[in-house]
Scaffold this active site. Structure first.
Site, PDB file in Angstrom:
ATOM      1  N   ARG A  48       3.077  -1.168   1.101  1.00 32.59           N
ATOM      2  CA  ARG A  48       2.134  -1.399   2.201  1.00 32.59           C
ATOM      3  C   ARG A  48       2.600  -0.709   3.482  1.00 32.59           C
ATOM      4  O   ARG A  48       1.806  -0.070   4.186  1.00 32.59           O
ATOM      5  CB  ARG A  48       2.009  -2.904   2.459  1.00 32.59           C
ATOM      6  N   SER A  75      -6.137 -11.690  -5.992  1.00 23.05           N
ATOM      7  CA  SER A  75      -5.345 -10.464  -6.136  1.00 23.05           C
ATOM      8  C   SER A  75      -4.995  -9.887  -4.773  1.00 23.05           C
ATOM      9  O   SER A  75      -5.872  -9.473  -4.007  1.00 23.05           O
ATOM     10  CB  SER A  75      -6.111  -9.411  -6.945  1.00 23.05           C
ATOM     11  N   ASP A 119       4.517 -13.110 -10.721  1.00 23.05           N
ATOM     12  CA  ASP A 119       5.422 -12.167 -11.387  1.00 23.05           C
ATOM     13  C   ASP A 119       6.640 -12.859 -12.001  1.00 23.05           C
ATOM     14  O   ASP A 119       7.396 -12.243 -12.752  1.00 23.05           O
ATOM     15  CB  ASP A 119       5.884 -11.087 -10.395  1.00 23.05           C
TER      16      ASP A 119
HETATM   17  C1  S3P Z   1       1.273  -7.300  -6.027  1.00 19.72           C
HETATM   18  C2  S3P Z   1       0.336  -8.241  -6.342  1.00 19.72           C
HETATM   19  C3  S3P Z   1       0.281  -8.906  -7.641  1.00 19.72           C
HETATM   20  C4  S3P Z   1       1.600  -8.766  -8.389  1.00 19.72           C
HETATM   21  C5  S3P Z   1       2.120  -7.351  -8.349  1.00 19.72           C
HETATM   22  C6  S3P Z   1       2.369  -6.917  -6.928  1.00 19.72           C
HETATM   23  C7  S3P Z   1       1.204  -6.651  -4.703  1.00 19.72           C
HETATM   24  O1  S3P Z   1      -0.731  -8.311  -8.425  1.00 19.72           O
HETATM   25  O2  S3P Z   1       1.462  -9.190  -9.726  1.00 19.72           O
HETATM   26  O3  S3P Z   1       3.329  -7.249  -9.076  1.00 19.72           O
HETATM   27  O4  S3P Z   1       2.164  -6.006  -4.265  1.00 19.72           O
HETATM   28  O5  S3P Z   1       0.154  -6.792  -4.065  1.00 19.72           O
HETATM   29  P1  S3P Z   1      -2.292  -8.730  -8.304  1.00 19.72           P
HETATM   30  O6  S3P Z   1      -2.777  -8.309  -6.982  1.00 19.72           O
HETATM   31  O7  S3P Z   1      -2.970  -7.985  -9.416  1.00 19.72           O
HETATM   32  O8  S3P Z   1      -2.318 -10.207  -8.498  1.00 19.72           O
END
Ligand code: S3P
Length: 428
Positions: free
Chosen positions: A26, A164, A313
């Site tokens: 990010r 998500s 995770d």
């Molecule tokens: C993440 C969000 C999660 C996570 C991934 C990292 C992120 O996924 O499982 O390892 O950095 O925004 P989802 O957004 O698909 O839930």
């Protein structure tokens, strides 16, 4: 590459964890939209982050990693990439970069490796289209490669049915350059690193509960930050410490964002000895020191609902811990785990059964009966870093030798994991 792990003791307590992967993606992307040079320190040297760096370079962004893992980013106008942007196996890179290139008036192709190109992408295609991006994907617009032609987007209201953080972040990044307000209503709280960074960079963002309102900005303020250690990488050492008699570990400068520490909350509920100190709210994240030690008897628990996104995770690892807890642990409403680097529900069940765990697959989760002594075996990572590292923790407690096949996938997030594990353990 195989990773071989034997029943071990932990002999050293101080552990340094690489910088947070989620925040790194990010910060790198948002800094390309700043009005000056940013510096981000402690960037993990992992495959996922290097994929984002390479894609940004293809878009004309000037950046360089120094030998201390700091990166300076000088924003400049984006250029049309002359080849597909390959995000390798990183879902976060693909989804966040989709949001970024959707703001640009040229055509970009986003592709990934064989695993990523099978993962669901309709969840970003649909809302980005709603904002007026032209976007197409393989298999009737459900998977990558994605072809995106963006430009002046329109701010819209999005109601997120699937929790998500990746989708939320893609829409916020796109919303920064859209006309009008972008609104997002989350169904469950997911990691909020994008919102935190946007606030730190002076964006016009308002958050009330699960509702986010973002106004477009001309330029963001540059960042000067040091990334905290990644709690999702630290988790493997924390779990090992609570399971191995006599163990104690200490991790300083660890990211302890409340939306990432569901794993700690659940472990404590199970009876784990975990202490947090020196908690400090920096201008973008909560950071602190964590101490975990051997915890003796652990108790089974129930995991579902609101806490799930904050430990999504860590479910494979919590399943390993649950094999050593008394009673039946149930994990429900976790169907999203089937769409990660592997189908994590099925992978965890298959591999922990090889180690003689008493575990059952449910359509949306897992049922684990503890406490069962694990036995070393040859098992597979399913080309999934989180499965490989969870099996390594299981192997530390199992009788004999555990061989994890295709363990090279660990370099996706934590290339030094095997070395660090070796450094702090000795065979029993
Ligand atoms: C993440 C969000 C999660 C996570 C991934 C990292 C992120 O996924 O499982 O390892 O950095 O925004 P989802 O957004 O698909 O839930």
């Amino acid at each position: 590459m195989n990773l071989t792990v034997t029943k071990s003791r932990i002999t050293k307590s101080n552990i340094t964890i690489p910088g947070d992967k989620s925040i790194a993606h990010r910060a790198l992307i948002l800094c390309t939209l700043a009005n000056g040079e940013s510096i981000i320190r402690n960037i993990p040297d992992s495959k996922d982050i290097n994929a984002t760096l390479n894609c940004l370079k293809q878009l004309g962004v000037k950046l360089k990693r120094d030998k201390h893992n700091s990166i300076r980013i000088k924003p400049s106008p984006f250029k049309r990439p002359s080849a597909p942007l390959n995000t390798q196996n990183s879902g976060t890179a693909m989804r966040l970069l989709a949001g970024l290139v959707a703001t640009q008036p040229f055509m970009s192709v986003l592709t990934g490796g064989w695993q990523l190109n099978k993962r669901p992408m309709a969840r970003i295609i649909k809302p980005l289209r709603l904002m007026d991006a032209l976007i197409m994907g393989k298999n009737k617009d459900t998977q990558a490669p994605l072809i995106i032609k963006g430009g002046m987007l329109k701010g819209k209201s999005h109601k997120m049915l699937i929790p998500s953080a990746q989708v939320k972040s893609a829409l916020l990044i796109a919303g920064l350059k859209a006309k009008g307000i972008t609104q997002i209503k989350e169904s469950l709280p997911t990691r909020n690193h994008t919102e935190n960074l946007l606030k730190a960079m002076g964006a016009d963002i308002k958050i009330s509960g699960l509702n986010i309102k973002l106004n477009p900005v001309n330029k963001l303020k540059p960042l000067d930050i040091t990334l905290p250690g990644d709690i999702s990488s630290a988790a493997y050492f924390i779990a090992a410490a609570i399971l191995i008699p006599g163990a104690k570990i200490v991790i300083h400068n660890l990211g302890l964002n409340p939306r990432r520490i569901g794993f700690i909350e659940i472990l404590r509920k199970m009876g784990a000895k975990i202490k947090i100190s020196c908690l400090n709210q920096t201008y973008f994240e909560q950071i602190g020191t964590l101490e975990a030690s051997y915890s003796g008897t652990l108790h089974a628990t129930k995991i579902d609902g609101i806490i799930l996104p904050s430990l999504i995770d860590e479910v494979p690892l919590l399943s390993v811990v649950a094999t050593q807890a008394e009673g039946i642990t149930t994990i429900r409403k976790a169907g999203e785990l089937r769409f990660k680097e592997s189908d994590r529900i099925s992978a965890v069940v298959t591999e922990l059964k090889h180690l003689k765990a008493d575990i059952k697959e449910l359509p949306d989760g897992l049922l684990i009966k503890g406490k069962s002594p694990l036995e070393g075996a040859v098992c597979s990572s399913h080309h999934d870093h989180r499965i490989a590292m969870s099996l390594a923790v299981a192997g530390l407690t199992a009788k004999g030798k555990t061989i994890i096949r295709n363990a090279e996938c660990i370099s996706k997030s934590f290339p030094t994991f095997g070395k660090q594990l070796k450094k702090i353990t000795t065979k029993v």
